[in-house]
Each structure stands twice: as C-alpha cells, then as structure tokens.
Design a protein around this motif. Structure first.
Motif, PDB file in Angstrom:
ATOM      1  N   PHE A  79       5.140   6.841   3.377  1.00 30.65           N
ATOM      2  CA  PHE A  79       5.142   8.256   3.020  1.00 30.65           C
ATOM      3  C   PHE A  79       5.635   9.168   4.139  1.00 30.65           C
ATOM      4  CE2 PHE A  79       2.405   6.492  -0.170  1.00 30.65           C
ATOM      5  CZ  PHE A  79       2.825   7.160  -1.301  1.00 30.65           C
ATOM      6  N   THR A  80       5.897   8.618   5.298  1.00 35.89           N
ATOM      7  CA  THR A  80       6.444   9.453   6.372  1.00 35.89           C
ATOM      8  C   THR A  80       7.947   9.272   6.522  1.00 35.89           C
ATOM      9  OG1 THR A  80       5.873   7.715   7.966  1.00 35.89           O
ATOM     10  CG2 THR A  80       4.293   9.511   7.684  1.00 35.89           C
ATOM     11  N   LEU A  81       8.509   8.279   5.871  1.00 34.19           N
ATOM     12  CA  LEU A  81       9.953   8.074   5.933  1.00 34.19           C
ATOM     13  C   LEU A  81      10.663   9.078   5.033  1.00 34.19           C
ATOM     14  CD1 LEU A  81      10.099   4.165   5.769  1.00 34.19           C
ATOM     15  CD2 LEU A  81      10.601   5.610   7.750  1.00 34.19           C
ATOM     16  N   PRO A  82      11.883   9.471   5.387  1.00 34.16           N
ATOM     17  CA  PRO A  82      12.628  10.391   4.522  1.00 34.16           C
ATOM     18  C   PRO A  82      13.031   9.704   3.224  1.00 34.16           C
ATOM     19  CG  PRO A  82      14.033   9.567   6.287  1.00 34.16           C
ATOM     20  CD  PRO A  82      12.642   9.080   6.587  1.00 34.16           C
ATOM     21  N   GLY A  83      12.899  10.408   2.113  1.00 31.71           N
ATOM     22  CA  GLY A  83      13.289   9.829   0.836  1.00 31.71           C
ATOM     23  C   GLY A  83      12.115   9.673  -0.109  1.00 31.71           C
ATOM     24  N   THR A  84      12.333   8.926  -1.177  1.00 29.80           N
ATOM     25  CA  THR A  84      11.335   8.725  -2.223  1.00 29.80           C
ATOM     26  C   THR A  84      10.538   7.445  -1.964  1.00 29.80           C
ATOM     27  OG1 THR A  84      12.683   9.858  -3.886  1.00 29.80           O
ATOM     28  CG2 THR A  84      10.968   8.374  -4.695  1.00 29.80           C
ATOM     29  N   PRO A  85       9.210   7.541  -1.819  1.00 27.24           N
ATOM     30  CA  PRO A  85       8.388   6.333  -1.694  1.00 27.24           C
ATOM     31  C   PRO A  85       8.079   5.748  -3.070  1.00 27.24           C
ATOM     32  CG  PRO A  85       7.030   8.287  -1.412  1.00 27.24           C
ATOM     33  CD  PRO A  85       8.428   8.776  -1.637  1.00 27.24           C
ATOM     34  N   ILE A  86       8.081   4.430  -3.159  1.00 32.30           N
ATOM     35  CA  ILE A  86       7.802   3.738  -4.419  1.00 32.30           C
ATOM     36  C   ILE A  86       6.655   2.759  -4.181  1.00 32.30           C
ATOM     37  CG2 ILE A  86       8.738   2.270  -6.238  1.00 32.30           C
ATOM     38  CD1 ILE A  86      11.543   3.296  -5.390  1.00 32.30           C
ATOM     39  N   THR A  87       5.592   2.916  -4.961  1.00 32.71           N
ATOM     40  CA  THR A  87       4.414   2.060  -4.808  1.00 32.71           C
ATOM     41  C   THR A  87       4.253   1.176  -6.040  1.00 32.71           C
ATOM     42  OG1 THR A  87       3.218   3.569  -3.350  1.00 32.71           O
ATOM     43  CG2 THR A  87       1.897   2.051  -4.636  1.00 32.71           C
ATOM     44  N   TYR A  88       4.116  -0.109  -5.809  1.00 35.46           N
ATOM     45  CA  TYR A  88       3.842  -1.076  -6.872  1.00 35.46           C
ATOM     46  C   TYR A  88       2.346  -1.059  -7.156  1.00 35.46           C
ATOM     47  CZ  TYR A  88       3.834  -5.733  -9.131  1.00 35.46           C
ATOM     48  OH  TYR A  88       3.679  -6.791  -9.996  1.00 35.46           O
ATOM     49  N   TYR A  89       1.976  -1.086  -8.431  1.00 33.84           N
ATOM     50  CA  TYR A  89       0.571  -0.945  -8.797  1.00 33.84           C
ATOM     51  C   TYR A  89      -0.306  -1.878  -7.956  1.00 33.84           C
ATOM     52  CZ  TYR A  89       0.039  -5.414 -11.238  1.00 33.84           C
ATOM     53  OH  TYR A  89      -0.071  -6.757 -11.521  1.00 33.84           O
ATOM     54  N   GLY A  90      -1.437  -1.377  -7.489  1.00 37.25           N
ATOM     55  CA  GLY A  90      -2.374  -2.174  -6.703  1.00 37.25           C
ATOM     56  C   GLY A  90      -2.140  -2.151  -5.212  1.00 37.25           C
ATOM     57  N   GLU A  91      -0.892  -1.817  -4.785  1.00 38.46           N
ATOM     58  CA  GLU A  91      -0.638  -1.773  -3.350  1.00 38.46           C
ATOM     59  C   GLU A  91      -1.415  -0.642  -2.689  1.00 38.46           C
ATOM     60  OE1 GLU A  91       0.768  -3.971  -1.722  1.00 38.46           O
ATOM     61  OE2 GLU A  91       2.314  -4.966  -2.901  1.00 38.46           O
ATOM     62  N   GLU A  92      -1.738   0.413  -3.452  1.00 42.98           N
ATOM     63  CA  GLU A  92      -2.457   1.544  -2.870  1.00 42.98           C
ATOM     64  C   GLU A  92      -3.901   1.205  -2.525  1.00 42.98           C
ATOM     65  OE1 GLU A  92      -3.057   2.101  -7.353  1.00 42.98           O
ATOM     66  OE2 GLU A  92      -1.634   1.177  -5.973  1.00 42.98           O
ATOM     67  N   ILE A  93      -4.431   0.126  -3.112  1.00 45.96           N
ATOM     68  CA  ILE A  93      -5.802  -0.284  -2.788  1.00 45.96           C
ATOM     69  C   ILE A  93      -5.837  -1.599  -2.010  1.00 45.96           C
ATOM     70  CG2 ILE A  93      -6.810   0.948  -4.733  1.00 45.96           C
ATOM     71  CD1 ILE A  93      -6.999  -1.750  -6.226  1.00 45.96           C
ATOM     72  N   GLY A  94      -4.676  -2.144  -1.688  1.00 42.78           N
ATOM     73  CA  GLY A  94      -4.622  -3.366  -0.889  1.00 42.78           C
ATOM     74  C   GLY A  94      -4.828  -4.644  -1.666  1.00 42.78           C
ATOM     75  N   MET A  95      -4.420  -4.688  -2.943  1.00 46.75           N
ATOM     76  CA  MET A  95      -4.517  -5.940  -3.696  1.00 46.75           C
ATOM     77  C   MET A  95      -3.629  -7.006  -3.071  1.00 46.75           C
ATOM     78  SD  MET A  95      -4.617  -4.760  -7.734  1.00 46.75           S
ATOM     79  CE  MET A  95      -4.123  -6.411  -8.267  1.00 46.75           C
TER      80      MET A  95
END
Length: 558
Positions: free
Chosen positions: A470-486
């Motif tokens: 989220f600090t890099l320039p551009g659009t961040p893309i998160t795959y489901y579950g990565e936000e909670i550390g699955m």
C-alpha cells in the motif's frame, strides 16, 4: 439670385456624384459664398472636387476627416505612423494568445491528474468457490459474496475482482468454458449475478471479472459444430491433418501444451487434430477467423450490458499461433526430439506473442471505450501474461497514442520465495524502470495460482508485505485471505481433475473459529479449511484491531 442657387446645386451634385458624405460637408463655409468663376475660391472648389476623382491625391495637403471615402482611408492607413502601431498591436495579440495556450498546456501537463476509480483504491480478488457458501453445498457462490460485501467495504476496497464463474467443466479451474453467457450452477443463476452487480454498485464499489478468450471447453456448442464441419463453425478452431495409427497420433509439429506433451489431439469425428495450448479439453479458438472475433466481441458486450465495470483478459499471449506450423526450437539442441515433452524444453516463438496479437487486444480496448462514454462509467481493462519477462509484459500498456490495457497485472512480488530486501528492491525498480512514461503501475503479493504469502515468506512478513503493497505507487491488489495472513493448506481431498499444486492457495476463506471456519454450514467443503483457522480468521483480526493505514487513506486488516 437664381443663377447663384443654380451654381450651388451644381457643386452639390458634383460632390454627391463622387462620394457619399454621410451628412458631413467639407469646406462648408466656401459653399455659402458667391463663387466667382475666375476667383481663387473657384479654383479651391475645383481642387476639392478633384480629390474624389480618378487622379491620385496629394495626402500632404489633406488631413483625415470624418466620412472620408475608403480610397482615401487606405492611403492614410499605409502611412508608417498608422501602420506600425497597428502591426505592433496585432503581433502583441498573437503573442499573448500563444503564451496563454502554452501556459494552459503546461499547467495541464504538470498538474496532478484526477485518479479514476481503478486507480483510487485497492482491488480485492475473490476466488468465488472458496469465499462464502450460502446454500450449504460446500461451494462458495455469488450470494455468498453478496452477503460479505459489508466486510469488503470495511477494507476500503474500491474494486471487487471475481475470477471465472462461467458455465464450464471443472478442468483447469473453470477455464474450460461451455457457455460464455451462463453462470455455472455451482455459483448460482444469472439473477444472482445481476443482484450481486446491483449490490456492489449500491456500496459504491466496482466489479471486474475474468474473461478467457483463447479457448473453450470441448463441450462448447461451437466445438461440437466445428468437429462436424457445420457451416461457418468449421474453422472456429485450429484443425490440421495428422496421422493416427494403432491409437498413436503423429502430430503436425513438435508444439507442446503448457501442461506437457503434444498440443495436438486427434478427433475421431472430424478425423483431424485440433490444437490446444492447455488441456485437451480446452481447444484453442481460431482468432484468424473474423467470425470468431465477432463472437468474442458480442460476448464482451453482453457482460458490459449486465453492468460489469471491467475485465481481466486471461492468457492473451496465446491468442495467435504461426500459420506455417514449423517446429519450435529446442532449448537444449542436443536433446533427443522424441524426449522433448515439457513446455519449458522449447522456445515458444511460434505459439505466443505472434504478430497481430496486440491488434486483437486493441480491439478489446475499443469495445471497452465504446462503453466508457458515460461520466463515471469508465470500463477497466487488465491483461494477464504471467511468466513473461517484464519488457514483454509492459507491451500490453500499448503505444504512446494507441492504448491497450490500463495495466497488465504485475505478479512479480508473488514470485518472491525468500524474504530478501535486495530482491524486493530489484523487483520494484525493474518494474518502475520498464513501465512506459505516464502509465499506471500495480502490485500484488498473492494470487489464485501462487503460493500464499505466509507459506512463502512466513507469518512474520505478512504485515510488512501488506504495508509495502500500500505504500508503492499504483493500484494494490489483494487476494482474498492475504489481509488476515491465511496460508496454504497442506493437502487436498478433491476428486476432480486439477493441478493439485495450485489448489493449495484456494482453501475456504476463514471467517471465524466455528465449524468450517464460518465458510459453510454444510457437512463438508469442496476443499478442506486450513488447520489454523481457530487463530487465523477475520474475527480475530478485527478484535486485535491490527490495521495498515497507507498514505492513500486505505485501511486493510492484518
């Protein structure tokens, strides 16, 4: 007395015959005198009249006067004292206009651009079969996604990206499509999809979906008609003569499937071989056929009309193959040709990135632009070309004046398998150095065909990698579950024909510590849940209140 009036009338008529005086009379006091034909006054009158005649006037003896004829006006206008100020004012005006235009262009060029919706916030990629089961059959579905939209909005996500849900066989994760205009029954109905689109838009979110134009299922109606040589469908796929003896097929050349072995398969009905870049159940469409391109165009328009805000076009580098069918070159030239069976053992110069492929991608862009004319309804276009070098991937941005994708998806961070700062720096700088000027970057740390971040780098790197995203320039893309550390599951219990290695990152979403991790109320799930779901789930992350707050103001739970 009568003679005097006659003379005055004669002079007045002479003047009117030579000019229009607009009510002004030159030397009016002279006209009131009794003219003497032999007097100097008479000479002056004749001189005044002669100005208006065909002879060239002497401007030295005449001052500008109101109502002067245009011939006289032009004579005065050519004098330096009148001409020079006029030219100075003209060129000052021209220069001022040019300066204003230049300043406007400069201000527009250096001013910060307004971000479109696909640039203004994160994308959240969902594998629908594993996100949320709403009907207790153990499979995630469209209603399940709709039920969890409130959670997605808490992540400050701007775009929901749903991978393939079309009616299809289960070969290769639903990429063998039987009908491009139907929802697979596992996921629900078209009405469910329409309700989901409306709900997503009601939340202020956007929706993009996968689209795989390169191939279909061998169960598709087009293929059935093509194998029977029915009308225009005869050449919808890539057919070629080959030899079939004693159950052994001799293919037209040495081209290989991505999954290994020959990319040609003999069809007993047509008595020819058809070409498939992936599994034999996924025959490649013939994009050199204009009818095929028109069919794909209509399918794209169908989903855009349903309210979809954009597409991820998959496997675009495979859209065209060389027509000459020459053998591809072996990586190891001394290897015995009959032993070359793995995709990595050939250079794929004739089956990928062919001349004309980018023209097809530009046609996709043109269709999207036709639906982007409404304010606020820009249609996003992304392309997937994983496995290529950066210099080839960035070609999907297009040319300076011919746009293709808004961005090709950048999966280089998903390939990191060691927590090396130097390697991270190298990946980031390589992408930023290769991206064309003015184009928009994007980043992802996980994906449906990649090992999860926790399993690659370890749990201790989940927060820092999400923060980096989220600090890099551009659009961040998160795959489901990565936000909670699955993490990846250790094994699968599936009986369908899949590449098991890519299943490990597709386990059910871990919502809470209840049965089946809150993913399903059924007795079983299509894949087992990860054994750590009691401690790694959405509820725990919310309660611990670990949040990442990037400079853009977006927040993601970790």
């Amino acid at each position: 007395m009568a003679e005097e009036k006659s003379k005055r009338g004669s002079i007045g008529m002479s003047l009117k015959g030579c000019q229009t005086n607009n009510g002004f009379v030159q030397n009016e006091d002279i006209l009131e005198k009794d003219p003497d034909p032999g007097s100097p006054g008479d000479s002056r009158q004749h001189s005044a009249v002669s100005i208006l005649g065909p002879e060239e006037p002497d401007l030295k003896d005449i001052q500008p006067y109101a109502g002067m004829p245009k011939e006289v006006l032009f004579r005065f206008s050519s004098q330096a004292r009148y001409r020079v100020p006029r030219e100075i004012l003209f060129w000052l005006t021209v220069t001022s206009v040019l300066v204003l235009i230049g300043a406007t262009i400069a201000i527009i060029a250096i001013s910060p651009k307004c971000l479109d919706w696909w640039q203004a916030g994160p994308m959240y990629q969902i594998y629908p079969r594993s996100f949320k089961d709403s009907n207790k059959d153990g499979n995630g579905d469209l209603k399940g996604i709709q039920d969890k939209l409130d959670y997605i909005t808490t992540l400050n996500v701007k775009t929901v990206w749903i991978t393939s849900f079309y009616k299809s066989t289960l070969k290769d994760f639903r990429h063998g499509i039987e009908d491009f205009r139907e929802i697979d029954p596992i996921f629900g109905t078209m009405k469910d999809f329409e309700n989901l689109v409306a709900a997503i838009h009601d939340k202020g979110l956007k929706l993009i979906i996968d689209f795989i134009p390169n191939h279909t299922s061998d169960k598709h109606a087009w293929f059935q008609l093509s194998r029977n040589r029915t009308g225009k469908y005869t050449d919808y796929y890539i057919w070629h003569d080959c030899v079939q003896e004693n159950g052994i097929t001799t293919p037209p050349n040495n081209w290989l499937s991505v999954y290994g072995n020959s990319s040609w398969h003999f069809d007993e009905i047509r008595n020819q071989c058809y070409f498939h870049q992936f599994t034999k159940e996924q025959p490649d469409l013939n994009f050199r056929n204009p009818d095929v391109q028109e069919e794909i165009k209509e399918i794209i328009q169908f989903w855009l009309a349903k309210g979809v805000d954009g597409f991820s076009f998959e496997a675009v580098k495979f859209l065209l193959e060389a027509e000459h069918l020459r053998n591809e070159i072996q990586v190891i030239k001394t290897q015995i040709p009959d032993t070359v069976t793995q995709y990595s053992e050939l250079y794929h110069d004739f089956t990928t990135m062919q001349v004309g492929m980018h023209d097809i991608v530009r046609n996709f862009r043109y269709i999207m632009d036709q639906y982007s004319t409404e304010p606020g309804r820009y249609r996003f276009m992304g392309t997937e070309a994983y496995g290529d070098s950066i210099d080839k991937i960035v070609m999907y941005y297009g040319l300076p004046f011919i746009q293709e994708a808004d961005f090709p998806f950048n999966d280089y961070l998903t390939r990191l398998d060691t927590p090396s700062g130097d390697r991270v720096f190298e990946v980031i700088t390589s992408w930023m150095e290769h991206i064309p000027a003015g184009k928009w970057p994007n980043w992802m740390i996980g994906g449906s065909d990649r090992a999860r971040l926790t399993s690659r780098l370890g749990k201790e790197y989940v927060n820092i990698m999400n923060m980096l995203l989220f600090t890099l320039p551009g659009t961040p893309i998160t795959y489901y579950g990565e936000e909670i550390g699955m993490g990846n599951i250790l094994a699968t219990n599936i009986s369908e024909s899949y590449d098991a290695d890519t299943l490990l990152s597709k386990s059910p979403m871990q919502w809470d510590n209840s049965s089946n991790a809150g993913f399903s109320e059924g007795n079983s799930t299509w894949l087992p849940t990860n054994s750590d779901y009691h401690t790694v789930n959405v509820d725990v992350s919310i309660n611990e209140n670990f949040t990442l707050i990037p400079e853009t103001g977006n927040e993601f739970l970790c």
